[in-house]
Design an enzyme around this catalytic site. Structure first.
Site, short mmCIF file in Angstrom:
data_model
loop_
_atom_site.label_atom_id
_atom_site.label_comp_id
_atom_site.label_asym_id
_atom_site.label_seq_id
_atom_site.Cartn_x
_atom_site.Cartn_y
_atom_site.Cartn_z
N SER A 89 49.70 36.83 38.30
CA SER A 89 50.61 35.68 38.24
C SER A 89 50.80 35.19 36.80
CB SER A 89 50.14 34.55 39.15
OG SER A 89 48.92 34.06 38.70
N ASP A 132 48.69 44.16 32.02
CA ASP A 132 49.34 43.26 32.98
C ASP A 132 50.78 42.97 32.58
OD1 ASP A 132 46.79 43.23 33.97
OD2 ASP A 132 46.52 41.06 33.93
C1 MEV Z 1 43.13 41.78 34.15
O1 MEV Z 1 44.20 41.89 35.09
C2 MEV Z 1 42.83 43.12 33.54
C3 MEV Z 1 41.68 43.13 32.52
O2 MEV Z 1 41.48 44.50 32.14
C4 MEV Z 1 42.01 42.29 31.31
C5 MEV Z 1 43.10 42.88 30.44
O3 MEV Z 1 43.36 44.06 30.50
O4 MEV Z 1 43.67 42.08 29.65
C6 MEV Z 1 40.38 42.64 33.13
#
Ligand code: MEV
Length: 309
Positions: A87, A130
C-alpha cells in the site's frame, strides 16, 4: 483533475535479501489504490491538511516532483496499510504518476526511480522492488546484472538493481492477512544488524538469492510444484532472519496441506503470508478459522494508469 491508480504487490521470492542486492521476483495483484488530484485552495489528503506525520509518503512525493500550487489529493485503497501488500508503494507511485502527468513529465521509469527515492527517504534502507512492481505491474525480476527484458536500473551507494519485466502468469493466490501492523523500516534494519554482525546472517541472504534464481526458472517452466517448494524453503530462511511471526507461522502451517508452498510476503513481522494453491477455498477457510483474514488475489495485474479528465 488527474486520476491515477496503482496495483498492490506480492513478493513471490527474495524479500529482504533484495535490499542487499540479491535477486527477487514480485508480481502486481488485483487489489488497487486509486488517486485523484485537483487544484485547490490548500494542500489536503482526503479533506485533511497534508502533513509529514500522517502522510509521509505523499508529502515526500509532493516535495520531490511538485511546486507550491496547492492541490487536493483523494485516495481510496483496497489494500490495508502496513499489510505487506504494497500500500505504501502504491500510494507513492499513484501520487507521483498523477503529479508527473500534470507536469507533462510522466514515464514509468521516472515514476519508479522517484518512487524508490521516496521510499528510501521515509522507510530508511530499501530496495526498488515494491515501487518498481507497482509502477510496471505484471511481474518484475530484479537481478544483479542486466539482461534481455530489462526495464530500468536503480543505484544507491554500492548497490545496483537491474529491474526486468518477468512474465508472471495470471494465477490465483491466497493472502493471509494477520491484521498485525508491521513497519518495514525496523524489520529491514533488524536484518541488516544480523547480516553486519554474522557471516551466517549474510550466508542466509545469499542462499535466498540462489533459491530465487531457481524459483525464476520454475516460474518460467510453469512448474508450480517446484516453485511452491522453493517458496516454502525461502520462508524457512526468512524465519532464521527473524522476520516471521507466530501468526504467519500458524497460517502457513494450516495452508501447506492444501498448497504447493507458502511464505510471508513483504517485510514480515506480521503483515501477510501467501499460499500458492489450487484449493483457495480450503486455504481461506483454514486461515479464517485461525483468526486471519483470507484475501484471494490474482497475480499479473496491470501497472500504474493515469487519466486526465
Ligand atoms: C518489503 O515489501 C520488501 C523488503 O525487501 C524491503 C524492500 O525491499 O525495500 C522487506
Amino acid at each position: 483533475m488527474v486520476a491515477s491508480s496503482a496495483p498492490g504487490k506480492l513478493i513471490l521470492m527474495g524479500e529482504h535479501a533484495v535490499v542487499f542486492g540479491q535477486p527477487a521476483i514480485a508480481t502486481a495483484i488485483s487489489l488497487r489504490l486509486k488517486c485523484k488530484i485537483s487544484p485547490s485552495s490548500g494542500f489536503s489528503v482526503n479533506g485533511v491538511p497534508l502533513s509529514d506525520r500522517y502522510h509521509p509518503y505523499i508529502s515526500s512525493a509532493v516535495r520531490k516532483v511538485w511546486g507550491s500550487e496547492p492541490i487536493a489529493i483523494d485516495i481510496v485503497s483496497e489494500m490495508p496499510s502496513s499489510s505487506g501488500l504494497g500500500s505504501s508503494a502504491a500510494v507513492t507511485v499513484a501520487v507521483l504518476a498523477a503529479l508527473s502527468q500534470m507536469k507533462g513529465q510522466f514515464s514509468e521509469k521516472n515514476v519508479a526511480s522517484n518512487g524508490f527515492e521516496v521510499e528510501s527517504e521515509v522507510q530508511g534502507r530499501a530496495s526498488p522492488i515494491d515501487t518498481s512492481t507497482c509502477t510496471h505491474g505484471r511481474g518484475i525480476f530484479i537481478d544483479r546484472t542486466p539482461a534481455a527484458d530489462m526495464l530500468w536500473e536503480i543505484k544507491r551507494d554500492t548497490r545496483r538493481w537491474f529491474i526486468h519485466h518477468c512474465d508472471v502468469p495470471e494465477m490465483e493466490m491466497v493472502v493471509g492477512y494477520t491484521g498485525v501492523v508491521a513497519h518495514t523500516g525496523p524489520l529491514v534494519a533488524k536484518v541488516k544488524h544480523f547480516a553486519d554482525r554474522s557471516r551466517f546472517g549474510m550466508e542466509i541472504i545469499e542462499e535466498i538469492g540462489s533459491l530465487t534464481l531457481e524459483g525464476l526458472d520454475k516460474l518460467k517452466k510453469g512448474d508450480r510444484v517446484a516453485l511452491g517448494g522453493l517458496m516454502t524453503k525461502n520462508q524457512k530462511l526468512l524465519a532464521i532472519l527473524g522476520v516471521s511471526s507466530p501468526e504467519i507461522d500458524k497460517f502457513i502451517k494450516v495452508s501447506l496441506p492444501y498448497s504447493y508452498g507458502a511464505k510471508l510476503t513483504g517485510a514480515g513481522g506480521g503483515g501477510s503470508m501467501i499460499a500458492l494453491t489450487d484449493h483457495a477455498k480450503e486455504v481461506s477457510e483454514a486461515i479464517r478459522k485461525r483468526g486471519g483474514t483470507p484475501i484471494v488475489v490474482r497475480t499479473g495485474a496491470k501497472g500504474v494508469t493515469v487519466d486526465t479528465a
